[in-house]
Design an enzyme around this catalytic site. Structure first.
Site, PDB file in Angstrom:
ATOM      1  N   HIS A  64       0.802  -1.225   0.000  1.00  0.00           N
ATOM      2  CA  HIS A  64       0.000   0.000   0.000  1.00  0.00           C
ATOM      3  C   HIS A  64       0.831   1.269   0.000  1.00  0.00           C
ATOM      4  CE1 HIS A  64      -4.120  -1.540   0.539  1.00  0.00           C
ATOM      5  NE2 HIS A  64      -3.567  -2.503   1.238  1.00  0.00           N
TER       6      HIS A  64
ATOM      7  N   LYS B 286      -8.306  13.748   4.986  1.00  0.00           N
ATOM      8  CA  LYS B 286      -7.428  12.590   4.910  1.00  0.00           C
ATOM      9  C   LYS B 286      -6.427  12.676   6.066  1.00  0.00           C
ATOM     10  CE  LYS B 286      -6.318  13.939   0.739  1.00  0.00           C
ATOM     11  NZ  LYS B 286      -6.654  12.717   0.016  1.00  0.00           N
ATOM     12  N   ARG B 287      -5.737  11.588   6.302  1.00  0.00           N
ATOM     13  CA  ARG B 287      -4.685  11.579   7.307  1.00  0.00           C
ATOM     14  C   ARG B 287      -3.681  12.682   7.006  1.00  0.00           C
ATOM     15  NH1 ARG B 287       0.134   8.611   7.345  1.00  0.00           N
ATOM     16  NH2 ARG B 287      -0.541   7.577   5.433  1.00  0.00           N
TER      17      ARG B 287
ATOM     18  N   LYS C 208       1.013  14.273   1.579  1.00  0.00           N
ATOM     19  CA  LYS C 208      -0.339  14.569   1.096  1.00  0.00           C
ATOM     20  C   LYS C 208      -0.520  16.073   0.852  1.00  0.00           C
ATOM     21  CE  LYS C 208      -2.331  10.501   3.392  1.00  0.00           C
ATOM     22  NZ  LYS C 208      -2.922   9.765   2.263  1.00  0.00           N
TER      23      LYS C 208
ATOM     24  N   THR D 106      -8.612   6.378  -1.605  1.00  0.00           N
ATOM     25  CA  THR D 106     -10.013   5.987  -1.809  1.00  0.00           C
ATOM     26  C   THR D 106     -10.947   7.148  -1.484  1.00  0.00           C
ATOM     27  OG1 THR D 106     -10.030   4.987   0.407  1.00  0.00           O
ATOM     28  CG2 THR D 106      -9.685   3.515  -1.475  1.00  0.00           C
TER      29      THR D 106
ATOM     30  N   LYS E 150     -14.539   8.268  -3.346  1.00  0.00           N
ATOM     31  CA  LYS E 150     -15.801   8.556  -2.658  1.00  0.00           C
ATOM     32  C   LYS E 150     -16.325   9.937  -3.047  1.00  0.00           C
ATOM     33  CE  LYS E 150     -13.946   5.846   1.113  1.00  0.00           C
ATOM     34  NZ  LYS E 150     -13.089   5.955   2.314  1.00  0.00           N
TER      35      LYS E 150
END
Length: 813
Positions: free
Chosen positions: A365, A548-549, A554, A656, A660
């Site tokens: 992942h 998100k985390r 990110k 993901t 969504k």
């Protein structure tokens, strides 16, 4: 055949009166109270148990069908399951929503009031755990015989709150009032060993006797995982650590040494106390490795027990069993299965190794080197001495295989070895996962390609056929039907039925409605109503979300620089024609990840500064929604207009959240990273706001030599934004972030800043044209059918697991 015949069980009712009677029975006989004295939580528990009974009935028929067919089973090993609240989903999957709503009126309650008491199981953190939840949902929906295995954490990750704008962590005691959805099974306890030493066995070169120095019990419970539109109900089996009987010292307790009397039991139970204990200390690292082995040891013994219910020949084990490793956390299962087969069941090494390699598959992942787990050899030697011996032998035989294929290539041997020979010798878990499995897959097309070309290139050279791609997906039942009922109803009306919930590719039929004025107006009305429910800002403003985390790759910091630039632009030109925008952040930072926590603090400081500014606040609002989880995501995602997927290209495995949001009609601004590439290809380039370097360009910049100050000096707006932070304009927060960005900027935030601002200006041009924006939104939903977790499971089943569905007969068949 009805399973109740012969044991005298009555058929569970389907009418409102019958459901109400069962609800009252649960209240009286299982909660021990009456309608007159029942609390709201009594009503919740009684309803949950009544719904659970319906699913348990299907579970019994599922078990009978699986036992009769003796199929190949999928066993999914995952450190996380972010399942979300269970009541509403189980009402939907059991078809009891309407009768339940009527029945709870007898208790003087509303269904919504009871659903609000449903607490998410604290068994996961982020995308890894939510993916696991979506996949087990889709396995049941696809009638795949499967069991998910995990740990029954007492406290989950943590509850996030804000103190002076910064993240504070508190225990997430999610099961404080019990969990009516789980079935404890203490009679299926497993025994797990740690520490100790090994002893040779006469006459054997490969077998050893392990004498553990500590014994812990693994006590299972399971939660039901129903399929949608099918009779199948699978399970997730969760292990909780318990001290053995010997772990309580009665003599010390009697002497008043109460803490000392239970210290061994406490040490044992710490294993399942908290998801991802802080590993910044030696004790924390040891506890994490203990957790991983505990999960794998308990699960493998249970898997073997299940195999032996119908089979006796070990030659059939791999034909009846496929174990999917969800990332590197469960990789210790490979040497553990070897230990069980060789040491306990006395198979010869070659047979055991053949079985093992054909039994496991591995999903990677990440592309981040720090996320590819490694463990110090000395820790393995102390905690799991027998497993280290097995790993050494696996590595020896593997390196002989590499040497035979690439003779004389000592650098390759060093790179591929399972044991890293650096300053500190370490066990490379990703290498072990590749060597000991039948298949390795990435989770998006780019991710899988980069795994083969970079992170695991040597292994792909050796075994090219082993590497595959299975793009992630999400459950449309959870993330449209339950999260966004208004949109689900509109889609069903537009398509003529709700069959799309099990066949998401049918969303493509919405394309014919993308220019229908009446449908477009209703589409906009759904989005606006969802924004009113969210109540994060002006429902007519552009709702721009980044959920998100928190991690520097990110790039929440890039979004924040855009916000600061907008703030400064509006202040400089208050009379400008500005697009009102609500920027919503949500997510947690790891407790020891100080850089990510500093970004959270700066976000809140910027938000407070903007809120206090009468010139800027009419046009711009920044919101940080604390304690992000599935329940909160289900409120935010339906309300989002713009989805921020802005990680540095080549760093995000898949994502993901992007799926969504696109599925719910949000437009994406993003880089060519992870599943963004596949989303853009499917929704259309014209319906996606692209910016930034691609993965190969980013790698080239870093190889060539990156100088972030050059971007700072030549871009006046970037300089102004960073200088405002340095000058303490936002309550003094963020100076460490500026030092990082100007010093090394590992994730090329400054390199992508101008391209990102250009993309945001294109966002605003599209937003100013409501018809254009609505059409783009409809087409994002229409072309997101590929991103169903049902498709993901179909890919796994056909290409990696080679399993077939087993149909569970209906009750009257």
């Amino acid at each position: 055949m009805d399973l109740r015949q012969g044991i005298g069980l009555r058929r569970l009712g389907t009418t409102t009166d019958e459901f109400q009677q069962d609800l009252l029975s649960s209240l009286y006989y299982r909660r021990g109270t009456t309608v007159e004295s029942a609390s709201a939580h009594d009503a919740y528990d009684a309803l949950a148990l009544t719904v659970r009974d319906r699913l348990a009935d299907r579970r019994a028929r599922t078990a009978a069908a699986h036992y009769a067919s003796n199929p190949r089973w999928v066993y999914y090993l995952s450190a996380e399951y972010l399942l979300g609240a269970q009541l509403e989903q189980n009402l939907l999957y059991s078809g009891t929503g309407e009768v339940a709503a009527q029945a709870v009126k007898a208790l003087g309650r509303s269904l919504q009031e009871i659903e609000d008491l449903d607490v998410e199981p604290g068994l996961g953190n982020g995308g890894l755990g939510r993916l696991a939840a979506c996949l087990v949902d889709s396995m049941a929906t696809r009638d795949i015989p499967a069991v998910g295995y995990g740990i029954r954490y007492d406290f989950g990750i943590f509850r996030q709150s804000l103190e002076n704008g910064g993240q504070a962590e508190r225990p997430d005691d999610w099961a404080f009032q019990g969990n009516p959805w789980e079935f404890p099974a203490p009679d299926d306890r497993q025994t797990v060993g740690f520490y100790g030493h090994t002893e040779p066995i006469a006459g054997s070169q490969t077998r050893k006797r392990w004498v553990p120095g500590e014994i812990v019990l693994g006590e299972p419970s399971h939660m039901l995982v129903p399929g949608y539109g099918t009779e199948t109900v699978n399970i997730v089996r969760l292990w909780r650590a318990r001290g053995s009987e010997a772990s309580f010292d009665l003599s010390r307790f009697s002497a008043g040494q109460y803490a000392e009397a239970v210290q061994e039991a406490v040490r044992a139970e710490n294993i399942s106390k908290v998801l991802y204990p802080d590993d910044s200390t030696e004790l924390g690292r040891e506890l994490r490795l203990k957790q991983q082995y505990f999960l794998c040891s308990c699960s493998l013994r249970d898997i073997i027990r299940r195999f032996r219910l119908r089979n006796s020949d070990w030659a059939d084990f791999a034909a009846k069993t496929i174990i999917q490793l969800n990332d590197t956390h469960p990789t210790i299962a490979i040497p553990e299965l070897m230990r069980l087969l060789v040491d306990e069941y006395e198979l010869d090494w070659d047979q055991a190794w053949s079985i093992t390699r054909r039994t496991f598959a591995y999903t990677c992942h990440t592309l981040l080197p720090e996320a590819l787990e490694t463990w110090p050899v000395h820790l393995f030697e102390r905690l799991l001495p027998r497993h280290l011996e097995i790993i050494y032998l696996i590595n020896l035989l593997f390196l002989r295989e590499v040497e035979a294929r690439f003779p004389g290539d000592t650098d390759r041997l060093r790179r591929m070895s399972i044991i890293g020979e650096g300053d500190e010798r370490r066990v490379r878990m990703a290498h072990l996962a590749v060597v000991g499995t039948e298949a390795v897959n990435g989770v998006a097309e780019l991710h899988s390609k980069l795994l083969r070309e970079t992170v695991l290139q040597d292994f792909a050279d050796l075994w090219p056929a082993k590497f595959q791609n299975v793009t992630n997906g999400v459950s449309p039942r959870r993330f449209v039907k339950l999260a966004n009922p208004r949109l689900a109803d509109l889609i069903t009306e537009g398509l003529g039925d709700d069959g799309w919930l099990n066949d998401l590719e049918r969303l493509a039929e919405l394309e014919s409605l993308a220019d229908d004025a009446a449908f477009m107006e209703r589409w906009r009305a759904v989005k606006r109503a969802n924004k009113v429910d969210l109540a994060a800002g002006d429902p007519d403003s552009l709702t721009d979300v980044m959920i998100k985390r928190f991690h520097e790759y990110k790039r929440q910091q890039l979004k924040l620089l855009h916000v600061i630039t907008m703030y400064q632009r509006i202040r400089q030109n208050p009379a400008g024609d500005w697009v009102p925008r609500t920027v919503l952040f949500a997510g947690k930072a790891a407790p020891a990840y100080h850089a990510a926590k500093n970004i959270i603090r700066l976000i809140n400081a910027v938000g407070a500064t903007i809120a206090a500014d009468p010139v800027v606040s009419p046009y711009l609002k920044v919101v940080f929604a604390e304690n992000y989880n599935v329940t909160l995501a289900e409120r935010i995602i339906p309300a989002a207009d713009l989805s921020e997927q802005i990680s540095l290209a080549g760093k995000e495995a898949s994502g993901t959240g992007n799926m969504k949001l696109a599925l719910n009609g949000a437009l994406t601004v993003g880089t060519l990273d992870g599943a963004n590439i596949e989303i853009r290809a499917r929704v259309g380039e014209e319906n996606f706001f692209l910016f930034g370097l691609d993965a190969y360009q980013a790698a080239e910049v870093q190889i060539r030599g990156y100088h972030p100050r050059e971007h700072y000096e030549r871009d006046a707006e970037l300089k102004a934004a960073l200088d405002a932070i340095t000058a303490g304009r936002f309550d003094g927060a963020g100076r460490e972030l500026v030092d990082s960005l100007l010093g090394w900027d590992e994730y090329l935030t400054l390199a992508d800043y101008r391209s990102y601002l250009d993309a945001q200006e294109e966002v605003e041009r599209a937003w100013r044209d409501p018809a254009r924006w609505t059409r783009m939104s409809i087409l994002n939903t229409a072309h997101s059918g590929f991103f169903s977790s049902d498709r993901t499971i179909a890919d796994y089943a056909a290409r990696i697991w080679r399993v077939a569905p087993v149909t569970v007969p209906k009750e009257d068949q």
